[in-house]
Enzyme design. Structure first.
Site, short mmCIF file in Angstrom:
data_model
loop_
_atom_site.label_atom_id
_atom_site.label_comp_id
_atom_site.label_asym_id
_atom_site.label_seq_id
_atom_site.Cartn_x
_atom_site.Cartn_y
_atom_site.Cartn_z
N TYR A 139 0.85 -1.19 0.00
CA TYR A 139 0.00 0.00 0.00
C TYR A 139 0.89 1.23 0.00
CZ TYR A 139 -3.51 3.41 1.55
OH TYR A 139 -4.35 4.49 1.65
N ASP A 231 9.24 2.74 -0.16
CA ASP A 231 8.20 3.37 0.65
C ASP A 231 8.44 2.96 2.11
OD1 ASP A 231 5.97 4.10 2.07
OD2 ASP A 231 4.54 3.54 0.50
N LYS A 253 4.48 8.99 8.97
CA LYS A 253 4.18 8.43 10.31
C LYS A 253 5.14 8.93 11.38
CE LYS A 253 1.49 4.72 8.37
NZ LYS A 253 0.10 4.50 8.66
N1 PLP Z 1 2.77 4.09 2.36
C1 PLP Z 1 2.63 3.17 3.31
C2 PLP Z 1 3.60 2.04 3.37
C3 PLP Z 1 1.59 3.26 4.25
O1 PLP Z 1 1.45 2.31 5.18
C4 PLP Z 1 0.71 4.35 4.16
C5 PLP Z 1 -0.41 4.49 5.13
O2 PLP Z 1 -0.65 3.67 5.96
C6 PLP Z 1 0.90 5.30 3.16
C7 PLP Z 1 1.94 5.15 2.28
C8 PLP Z 1 -0.03 6.46 3.04
O3 PLP Z 1 0.17 7.34 4.09
P1 PLP Z 1 -1.00 8.34 4.53
O4 PLP Z 1 -2.06 7.51 5.18
O5 PLP Z 1 -0.32 9.30 5.46
O6 PLP Z 1 -1.49 9.01 3.29
#
Ligand code: PLP
Length: 408
Positions: A139, A231, A253
């Site tokens: 994700y 990511d 985060k």
């Molecule tokens: N990338 C990863 C690995 C994530 O776990 C998340 C959200 O949980 C995101 C991107 C997206 O972040 P946001 O919820 O701050 O848009």
């Protein structure tokens, strides 16, 4: 149904502002939170829970850590936003560059979604190519082109890909299978701008890379002139991973300490393409917000080797305790993250993760909540131990898990 939930349903889709919070996947109504204290949260009815979600990752120091609260209060008293530079933005950028491998320059943004979207824009501009490769079950936020086979809330709700994504955007995304080299070789070619992955995937539950797989991704992308985008929104500043060199890195985060802040960064030559240094446009009214940078810096100050050792010990204690309870459950853990999979063996990819006993996890999660333990309301999310969790919290979770499992 509680009155608060009824009211919320009237004015917000599903009554929530992010789908997993609805708790629909574990067959119950959402819990409305009144406050958080360290590793515990208290709901509006006064029920207290040991919190293993911790806002899905930002709260590595637990709720309302005094240093973070003091930093935010002091920042707020001086104004909540200026739309002009502050020295704290540079301080946080320096911390990120120092602590995150492969990041030479960084741009602060407001969410992980915004960070991945922007990083991919840079990758496309730098390579002059359109296609992106992602992995099933990874994700990267709700970026249009990345919603296919996206794990996390989509897996939880059983949504394969979202309506509203144009065919062109979907066509520019190719999906590979995690831990499967042949599937990567099948889609990574000279048309690919970037391959994006979670180096420690946590959005189909925790499904680490096989030995050598991340290095293989580095070589596969380099061979065709595609960029490797890691990511690290979950793994960054939480796990001490062996990572291959990346071209771009997406973060979020922990670096916002519980306030809205995320970032993308990487090789200096690539980041110099971003406006106003270059012509790849990306901007934000609240980017580098003074409260968020204060919370992020206060949080990072807490994260030294001792803190990471404690986080690791807590994660291991909880994981081994849960693993010993029931052979139907395989517990996968790393420093600061774990997932109990309702499956005899740990999954290595998204299909295997989806083959877990989802109903059993749902009943388990409901059983934990009844006993004052708050787990992710989905089999496809990681649990997030924090520095605020004590041995007593771990014991309480294991006792509750034992009782909940005995009812399955
Ligand atoms: N990338 C990863 C690995 C994530 O776990 C998340 C959200 O949980 C995101 C991107 C997206 O972040 P946001 O919820 O701050 O848009």
């Amino acid at each position: 149904m509680s009155g608060l939930y009824e009211e919320a349903l009237e004015v917000m889709p599903g009554g929530v502002n992010s789908p997993v919070r609805s708790m629909a996947a574990i067959g119950r109504d959402p819990i409305f939170i009144e406050r958080g204290e360290g590793a515990e949260i208290v709901d509006v009815d006064g029920n207290r829970y040991v919190d293993w979600v911790c806002s899905w990752g930002p709260l590595i120091a637990g709720h309302a850590h005094p240093d973070v609260v003091a930093a935010v209060q002091s920042a707020a008293a001086r104004g909540t936003s200026y739309g002009a530079p502050t020295s704290r933005e540079t301080d946080l950028a320096k911390q990120i560059v120092e602590r995150m491998p492969s990041v030479q320059m960084v741009r602060l943004v407001n969410s992980g979604t915004e960070a991945t979207m922007s990083a991919l824009r840079v990758a496309r501009a730098a390579t002059g190519r359109d296609r992106i490769v992602k992995f099933a079950g990874h994700y990267h936020g709700h970026v249009d082109g990345l919603l296919a086979a996206a794990g996390s809330g989509l897996a939880t709700a059983g949504i394969p890909a979202s309506p509203g994504v144009t065919q062109a955007q979907a066509a520019d995304t190719a999906i590979a299978t995690w831990n499967d080299r042949a599937s990567v070789e099948g889609v990574v070619d000279e048309s690919v701008a970037a391959l994006i992955c979670e180096p420690l995937p946590a959005n189909m539950g925790l499904v680490p890379a096989d030995d050598g797989f991340l290095d293989f991704l580095r070589e596969a992308t380099e061979r065709v002139g595609a960029l490797l985008v890691l990511d690290e929104v979950i793994s960054g500043f939480r796990c001490q991973l062996e990572r291959p060199a990346a071209d771009l890195v997406v973060m979020g985060k922990v670096i916002g300490g519980g306030l809205p802040l995320a970032a993308y960064g990487g090789r200096e030559d690539l980041m110099r393409l971003v406006a106003p240094a270059g012509d790849v446009y990306q901007a934000g009214t609240l980017s580098g917000n003074p409260l968020a940078t204060a919370a992020g810096l206060a949080t990072l100050r807490l994260l030294d080797d001792d803190a990471y050792a404690r986080l690791r010990a807590t994660s291991e204690r909880l994981a081994t305790g849960l693993a010993a309870l029931d052979e139907r459950v395989s517990v996968v853990w790393r420093q600061g993250l774990l997932t109990p999979f309702f499956r005899g063996t740990a999954p290595r990819n998204y299909d295997q993760a989806r083959a877990c006993e989802i109903e059993a996890y749902a009943a388990f999660a409901r059983g934990l909540l009844e006993r004052g333990v708050y787990p992710p309301a989905s089999q496809f999310e990681a649990w997030f131990p924090s520095l605020a969790h004590t041995d007593e919290h771990v014991e309480q979770a294991i006792e509750a898990a034992k009782a909940a499992l005995s009812e399955l």
